[in-house]
Design a protein around this motif. Structure first.
Motif, short mmCIF file in Angstrom:
data_model
loop_
_atom_site.label_atom_id
_atom_site.label_comp_id
_atom_site.label_asym_id
_atom_site.label_seq_id
_atom_site.Cartn_x
_atom_site.Cartn_y
_atom_site.Cartn_z
N THR A 25 1.21 -1.07 0.27
CA THR A 25 0.14 -0.04 0.33
C THR A 25 0.91 1.39 0.03
N ASN A 57 0.52 5.43 1.36
CA ASN A 57 -0.31 6.25 1.85
C ASN A 57 -0.32 7.43 1.75
N LYS A 72 -4.12 6.48 -1.09
CA LYS A 72 -4.13 5.85 -0.85
C LYS A 72 -4.18 4.36 -2.18
N PHE A 80 -2.56 0.74 -4.15
CA PHE A 80 -2.05 -0.72 -3.97
C PHE A 80 -1.27 -1.02 -5.10
#
Length: 494
Positions: free
Chosen positions: A265, A267, A280, A282
């Protein structure tokens, strides 16, 4: 106090350790209760026993003393004549084994993965023939000498797990295994300390102007702290938990956003008391991140399959290169940016099926990271350093400029030189503007052997003005001015 026991070969407790002094023929040993004893197989009038809590034992080659260690890591030196304690050194780490140098001046102990070398003044004096009698004569009166024991305490610091050096003033911060956080001036003077939390700190990162510090611990907690000019205690801006181990922390250039990544991830938070998670996303591949050298709105993500340029606030992908580092099994270990921002240096490792690992060193021109074509992939050429140069590099440490090193402050004059640790422990530089058959590097100084361990060197860095920061034994060693004078005959043509 020594206790006498009679009876040939009769021992009240099982013997755990044993050593022999060939000079006197005595046998030294340790019972299972930790008591130290001395016994002679052909003159068994008395066996001397003293409390020692010993877990390791060695006799000196000279036959003058014996060394023991206990569970707390304390080394004790006893006279062999009557087992009087004459010296002890406290060091809070378990001893696995002991050795004594042939000349009797040094004691070596093995603790974990490290070998420590101790040279007490007492042993140096004992090694001098004229001093042996006077040094040991006071022990002949028996246990009365124990009140004059020479004692030394060597403090053991918690290992440094994370190191961040400020871009503006070279103020630096260390995160430790016990959760302690320390901030130092560039001179090495400690100016902030936050005590142990029992949660090891994995990552620390400065903002460009050194107004904020980001910290991540093993509990997946990310904390942003404000650093005040008055050096008053750090204040917490916000805390967040990611639920997964943090891999990297990065502030944007304007100190308004913080990027924190885990294995899968990405962030991005605003840096304020009530943080907003602005993005956010992936990722299927592990990336290392840097701020774009020329565009403060962008970040560059470099992974094993591609290089991506993104707008940090939204993580919108602008351009992708799929050809630069397409090496399956490759891990990006470190990224360095030249002083003028024109070149990006990649330190890669590649794992093979036979469990071996190969390091690769590549250069990218920042100008090739063209962001004019939004969303369009393009090919970027990564240049490899000359092979023979690569063969000499153990790990890269940073970029310097000769003018910055001479003046003690960053300068825009002169060419950038890569500093690196060579495979034989020398600190060297290599000019990126010279390649091919003319390639050479310069040697300046070498690191002591006990500094050359992977745990310390993983965090080692060289600043643009030529200061080496290298963690060791829970502290950070600073070597200044090491790149001002080249070692005579140090240029290595290849």
């Amino acid at each position: 106090m020594p206790v006498a026991h009679s009876g040939f070969g009769t021992f009240s407790n099982p013997v755990e350790l044993i050593c022999w002094d060939p000079n006197s023929g005595h046998v030294l040993g340790v019972y299972n209760d930790g008591n130290l004893f001395k016994w002679h197989p052909f003159n068994d009038k008395a066996t001397v026993v003293v409390p020692a809590d010993a877990t390791a034992l060695k006799c000196s080659p000279s036959g003058l003393f014996v060394v023991t260690s206990d569970d707390s890591g304390t080394l004790k030196i006893w006279t062999l004549e009557n087992l009087s304690l004459v010296y002890q050194l406290s060091y809070a780490s378990t001893v696995n084994d002991l050795a004594i140098s042939p000349d009797g001046k040094r004691v070596y102990d093995l603790r974990g993965a490290y070998c420590n070398i101790w040279e007490p003044n007492l042993l140096i004096r004992l090694a001098e023939p004229d001093d042996r009698g006077s040094e040991m004569s006071s022990t002949s009166s028996g246990s009365t000498h124990i009140s004059n024991v020479s004692e030394s305490i060597s403090e053991m610091h918690e290992p440094v797990e994370a190191l961040a050096i400020g871009r503006k003033t070279s103020m630096y911060c260390t995160g430790h295994r016990n959760g302690a956080l320390q901030i130092f001036e560039s001179s090495g003077k400690m100016i902030q300390y936050q005590g142990s939390t029992s949660l090891a700190i994995d990552h620390v990162a400065w903002s460009d102007e050194e107004n904020y510090l980001a910290v991540a611990d093993v509990e997946t907690r990310v904390c942003v702290k404000r650093v005040n000019e008055t050096l008053s205690p750090l204040t917490t801006v916000f805390e967040e938990r990611l639920g997964k181990s943090v891999q990297q922390l990065l502030f944007n250039k304007t100190e308004t956003l913080l990027l924190a990544t885990t294995e899968h991830t990405i962030n991005v938070w605003t840096v304020e008391e009530t943080p907003v998670l602005t993005a956010k996303s992936f990722a299927n591949e592990p990336y290392q991140w840097i701020n774009h050298p020329f565009n403060e709105a962008l970040v560059v993500a470099i992974g094993p399959e591609d290089i991506r340029v993104l707008v940090l606030v939204s993580s919108e992908k602008l351009t992708t290169s799929a050809a630069t580092t397409r090496l399956p099994g490759t891990h990006v270990k470190r990224i360095l940016v030249s002083g003028d921002g024109s070149r990006i240096f990649l330190y890669l490792s590649q794992a093979w099926h036979n469990s071996t690992q190969t390091n690769r060193l590549l250069l990218i021109n920042t100008a090739d990271l063209d962001v004019s074509g939004l969303g369009h992939a393009k090919s970027i050429t990564a240049l490899a350093l000359p092979e023979n140069i690569q063969n000499h590099i153990d790990r890269p440490l940073g970029f310097i400029r000769p003018s910055s090193v001479r003046n003690g402050r960053e300068s825009s004059l002169g060419d950038d030189q890569l500093t690196f640790l060579s495979t034989n422990g020398w600190l060297c530089t290599f000019s990126l503007d010279v390649a091919g058959n003319n390639a050479s590097f310069k040697r300046y100084f070498f690191l002591p052997q006990d500094w050359l361990n992977g745990e310390s060197l993983e965090l080692a860095q060289v600043t643009p003005v030529g200061t080496l920061f290298c963690p060791k034994d829970g502290e950070v060693g600073l070597i200044r001015n090491g790149f001002r004078n080249e070692w005579l005959g140090g240029t290595q043509s290849i």
